[in-house]
Design a protein around this motif. Structure first.
Motif, mmCIF file in Angstrom:
data_model
loop_
_atom_site.group_PDB
_atom_site.id
_atom_site.type_symbol
_atom_site.label_atom_id
_atom_site.label_comp_id
_atom_site.label_asym_id
_atom_site.label_seq_id
_atom_site.Cartn_x
_atom_site.Cartn_y
_atom_site.Cartn_z
ATOM 1 N N GLN A 1 -20.282 -45.103 -24.681
ATOM 2 C CA GLN A 1 -19.943 -44.858 -23.278
ATOM 3 C C GLN A 1 -21.196 -44.826 -22.385
ATOM 4 O OE1 GLN A 1 -17.579 -41.294 -23.185
ATOM 5 N NE2 GLN A 1 -15.765 -42.277 -24.117
ATOM 6 N N GLU A 2 -22.234 -44.207 -22.935
ATOM 7 C CA GLU A 2 -23.491 -44.147 -22.176
ATOM 8 C C GLU A 2 -24.069 -45.548 -21.975
ATOM 9 O OE1 GLU A 2 -26.610 -42.407 -20.074
ATOM 10 O OE2 GLU A 2 -24.660 -41.612 -20.743
ATOM 11 N N VAL A 3 -24.007 -46.341 -23.066
ATOM 12 C CA VAL A 3 -24.497 -47.722 -22.941
ATOM 13 C C VAL A 3 -23.658 -48.487 -21.930
ATOM 14 C CG1 VAL A 3 -24.730 -49.914 -24.182
ATOM 15 C CG2 VAL A 3 -25.504 -47.784 -25.245
ATOM 16 N N GLU A 4 -22.326 -48.314 -21.994
ATOM 17 C CA GLU A 4 -21.443 -49.002 -21.043
ATOM 18 C C GLU A 4 -21.698 -48.545 -19.616
ATOM 19 O OE1 GLU A 4 -18.540 -51.614 -19.710
ATOM 20 O OE2 GLU A 4 -19.600 -51.464 -21.625
ATOM 21 N N ARG A 5 -21.913 -47.230 -19.441
ATOM 22 C CA ARG A 5 -22.203 -46.704 -18.105
ATOM 23 C C ARG A 5 -23.497 -47.294 -17.555
ATOM 24 N NH1 ARG A 5 -25.342 -43.013 -16.019
ATOM 25 N NH2 ARG A 5 -26.126 -42.362 -18.064
ATOM 26 N N LYS A 6 -24.510 -47.302 -18.423
ATOM 27 C CA LYS A 6 -25.782 -47.868 -17.974
ATOM 28 C C LYS A 6 -25.644 -49.349 -17.661
ATOM 29 C CE LYS A 6 -28.823 -44.570 -20.293
ATOM 30 N NZ LYS A 6 -29.887 -44.371 -21.299
ATOM 31 N N ARG A 7 -24.806 -50.061 -18.505
ATOM 32 C CA ARG A 7 -24.590 -51.481 -18.224
ATOM 33 C C ARG A 7 -23.905 -51.674 -16.880
ATOM 34 N NH1 ARG A 7 -20.890 -55.126 -18.191
ATOM 35 N NH2 ARG A 7 -19.293 -53.583 -18.712
ATOM 36 N N ARG A 8 -22.866 -50.837 -16.623
ATOM 37 C CA ARG A 8 -22.183 -50.945 -15.338
ATOM 38 C C ARG A 8 -23.126 -50.606 -14.180
ATOM 39 N NH1 ARG A 8 -17.959 -48.339 -18.192
ATOM 40 N NH2 ARG A 8 -18.513 -46.355 -17.176
ATOM 41 N N GLU A 9 -23.965 -49.595 -14.400
ATOM 42 C CA GLU A 9 -24.916 -49.235 -13.338
ATOM 43 C C GLU A 9 -25.892 -50.374 -13.082
ATOM 44 O OE1 GLU A 9 -26.754 -45.665 -14.597
ATOM 45 O OE2 GLU A 9 -25.050 -44.358 -14.001
ATOM 46 N N ARG A 10 -26.375 -50.979 -14.212
ATOM 47 C CA ARG A 10 -27.279 -52.116 -14.021
ATOM 48 C C ARG A 10 -26.583 -53.270 -13.302
ATOM 49 N NH1 ARG A 10 -28.774 -50.759 -19.343
ATOM 50 N NH2 ARG A 10 -27.519 -52.488 -20.158
ATOM 51 N N GLU A 11 -25.317 -53.526 -13.703
ATOM 52 C CA GLU A 11 -24.565 -54.602 -13.042
ATOM 53 C C GLU A 11 -24.350 -54.297 -11.552
ATOM 54 O OE1 GLU A 11 -22.627 -58.240 -12.735
ATOM 55 O OE2 GLU A 11 -23.861 -57.394 -14.355
ATOM 56 N N GLU A 12 -23.997 -53.047 -11.277
ATOM 57 C CA GLU A 12 -23.793 -52.643 -9.880
ATOM 58 C C GLU A 12 -25.101 -52.745 -9.094
ATOM 59 O OE1 GLU A 12 -21.746 -51.499 -6.534
ATOM 60 O OE2 GLU A 12 -20.989 -52.087 -8.539
ATOM 61 N N GLU A 13 -26.184 -52.320 -9.706
ATOM 62 C CA GLU A 13 -27.481 -52.415 -9.045
ATOM 63 C C GLU A 13 -27.871 -53.882 -8.813
ATOM 64 O OE1 GLU A 13 -30.979 -51.392 -7.189
ATOM 65 O OE2 GLU A 13 -29.222 -50.170 -7.714
ATOM 66 N N ARG A 14 -27.524 -54.706 -9.837
ATOM 67 C CA ARG A 14 -27.818 -56.135 -9.667
ATOM 68 C C ARG A 14 -27.015 -56.725 -8.511
ATOM 69 N NH1 ARG A 14 -25.885 -60.849 -10.651
ATOM 70 N NH2 ARG A 14 -23.944 -59.993 -11.477
ATOM 71 N N ARG A 15 -25.709 -56.335 -8.417
ATOM 72 C CA ARG A 15 -24.888 -56.821 -7.311
ATOM 73 C C ARG A 15 -25.415 -56.319 -5.963
ATOM 74 N NH1 ARG A 15 -20.532 -55.798 -10.952
ATOM 75 N NH2 ARG A 15 -20.158 -53.775 -9.945
ATOM 76 N N ARG A 16 -25.802 -55.025 -5.934
ATOM 77 C CA ARG A 16 -26.357 -54.497 -4.689
ATOM 78 C C ARG A 16 -27.648 -55.217 -4.312
ATOM 79 N NH1 ARG A 16 -24.636 -49.374 -6.809
ATOM 80 N NH2 ARG A 16 -26.755 -48.972 -7.574
ATOM 81 N N GLN A 17 -28.500 -55.475 -5.330
ATOM 82 C CA GLN A 17 -29.752 -56.184 -5.065
ATOM 83 C C GLN A 17 -29.478 -57.608 -4.573
ATOM 84 O OE1 GLN A 17 -32.731 -54.990 -5.030
ATOM 85 N NE2 GLN A 17 -33.777 -56.936 -4.617
ATOM 86 N N GLY B 1 -26.759 -58.531 -3.072
ATOM 87 C CA GLY B 1 -26.232 -58.401 -1.714
ATOM 88 C C GLY B 1 -27.346 -58.198 -0.691
ATOM 89 N N ARG B 2 -28.317 -57.339 -1.049
ATOM 90 C CA ARG B 2 -29.448 -57.128 -0.143
ATOM 91 C C ARG B 2 -30.227 -58.435 0.058
ATOM 92 N NH1 ARG B 2 -29.824 -52.159 -3.012
ATOM 93 N NH2 ARG B 2 -31.437 -53.034 -4.392
ATOM 94 N N GLU B 3 -30.444 -59.146 -1.060
ATOM 95 C CA GLU B 3 -31.186 -60.404 -0.939
ATOM 96 C C GLU B 3 -30.418 -61.424 -0.110
ATOM 97 O OE1 GLU B 3 -31.955 -61.650 -4.875
ATOM 98 O OE2 GLU B 3 -33.515 -60.131 -5.264
ATOM 99 N N ASP B 4 -29.069 -61.470 -0.321
ATOM 100 C CA ASP B 4 -28.263 -62.417 0.470
ATOM 101 C C ASP B 4 -28.307 -62.053 1.959
ATOM 102 O OD1 ASP B 4 -27.626 -63.721 -1.853
ATOM 103 O OD2 ASP B 4 -25.658 -62.749 -2.078
ATOM 104 N N ARG B 5 -28.195 -60.733 2.264
ATOM 105 C CA ARG B 5 -28.250 -60.308 3.671
ATOM 106 C C ARG B 5 -29.615 -60.607 4.274
ATOM 107 N NH1 ARG B 5 -25.249 -56.052 1.473
ATOM 108 N NH2 ARG B 5 -27.096 -54.720 1.312
ATOM 109 N N GLU B 6 -30.669 -60.333 3.484
ATOM 110 C CA GLU B 6 -32.010 -60.628 3.987
ATOM 111 C C GLU B 6 -32.194 -62.130 4.230
ATOM 112 O OE1 GLU B 6 -34.659 -59.003 1.169
ATOM 113 O OE2 GLU B 6 -34.349 -56.897 1.785
#
Length: 284
Positions: A47-63, A65-70
């Motif tokens: 679960q911890e690995v999955e959570r970290k994976r989801r967090e990394r994926e979410e962070e990647r999407r946010r990054q 998104g930031r890059e696309d907006r920039e």
């Protein structure tokens, strides 16, 4: 005693077996518990690995998104800069064209004014030449008439002297006939002289009338040219004023003059030019 010992051996054996089973059960329970703990730890790790994976994926999407907006903002800024640069270029080009147009209009206005001034100068010189010519003609005519009158006076004096001498030598009848003929000749000469004076007087009247008509024609032409100059200056001022709010082109100016002509408000210089080209119409 020995019997009792023999009796107790099966009981002890059974008790030992029971204890061993309990131990085995306890050991099995402990193993099961250990497996459950390990499984629970494994699940928590998963679960911890999955959570970290989801967090990394979410962070990647946010990054992303930031890059696309920039990138979008950068493209919008670049497009805005390009549009501003294009607007400035077009504005400078328009200002240059406007400057050229105004310079050409100013040069054209100066050229027209110079032409008007030159025509006015030539018109004044022509009027001056005509006045001087009329004055010379008048003076020459007066001098000619004075010379003719002097010649006539001398000729009359000579004839009177000749006549006096001739009459002294004539008989009375011849003298009377001669005086009669002389009287008739004098009357005939008087009649001819009166007719000549009448013709000269009429010619002088005609010449004065022609000079007056010529002076009036020149005055009308000058007034027409001055009116034309005012008209063109007014039109130039009007065109410059209209040029502040709309584009005034040469076809527009041509259409404007055409409209004036159709409305009977054509350029006054055209009438003056026609009159100047055929002055006999004005004199008639």
């Amino acid at each position: 005693m020995a019997t009792d010992q023999l009796a107790l051996k099966p009981v002890a054996s059974e008790a030992g077996n029971s204890t061993s089973k309990i131990k085995e059960d306890v050991a099995a329970a402990r193993k099961e518990q250990q497996r459950a703990v390990l499984a629970e730890k494994a699940e928590r790790r998963r679960q911890e690995v999955e959570r970290k994976r989801r967090e990394r994926e979410e962070e990647r999407r946010r990054q992303q998104g930031r890059e696309d907006r920039e990138e979008k903002m950068k493209m919008e800024l670049d497009e805005e800069k390009r549009q501003r640069a294009e607007e400035l270029r077009l504005k400078r080009l328009e200002e240059e064209e406007e400057g050229k147009r105004r310079a050409e209009e100013e040069m054209e206005r100066m050229r027209r004014e110079q032409e008007e001034a030159e025509r006015d100068r030539r018109r004044k010189e022509e009027k001056k030449r005509q006045l001087e010519r009329l004055q010379r003609m008048r003076q020459e005519e007066e001098e000619r008439r004075a010379a003719e009158m002097e010649l006539q006076r001398l000729e009359k004096e000579r004839k009177r002297e000749d006549e006096r001498k001739m009459l002294l030598e004539m008989e009375e009848g011849e003298k009377i006939e001669y005086l009669r003929r002389q009287k008739e000749e004098v009357e005939e000469r008087r009649r001819v002289e009166e007719e000549r004076r009448k013709r000269e007087h009429e010619a002088a009247l005609w010449a004065r009338e022609q000079a007056k008509l010529q002076a009036e024609l020149l005055a009308r032409q000058q007034a027409a040219l001055e009116q034309q100059l005012r008209f063109r200056r007014g039109l130039l001022v009007e065109a410059e004023a209209l040029g502040q709010t709309q584009d005034i082109s040469r076809p527009w100016v041509y259409s404007y003059f055409t409209l004036l002509h159709l409305l009977g408000l054509s350029d006054p210089i055209s009438d003056a030019s026609t009159t100047q080209a055929d002055p006999t119409k004005e004199m008639a």
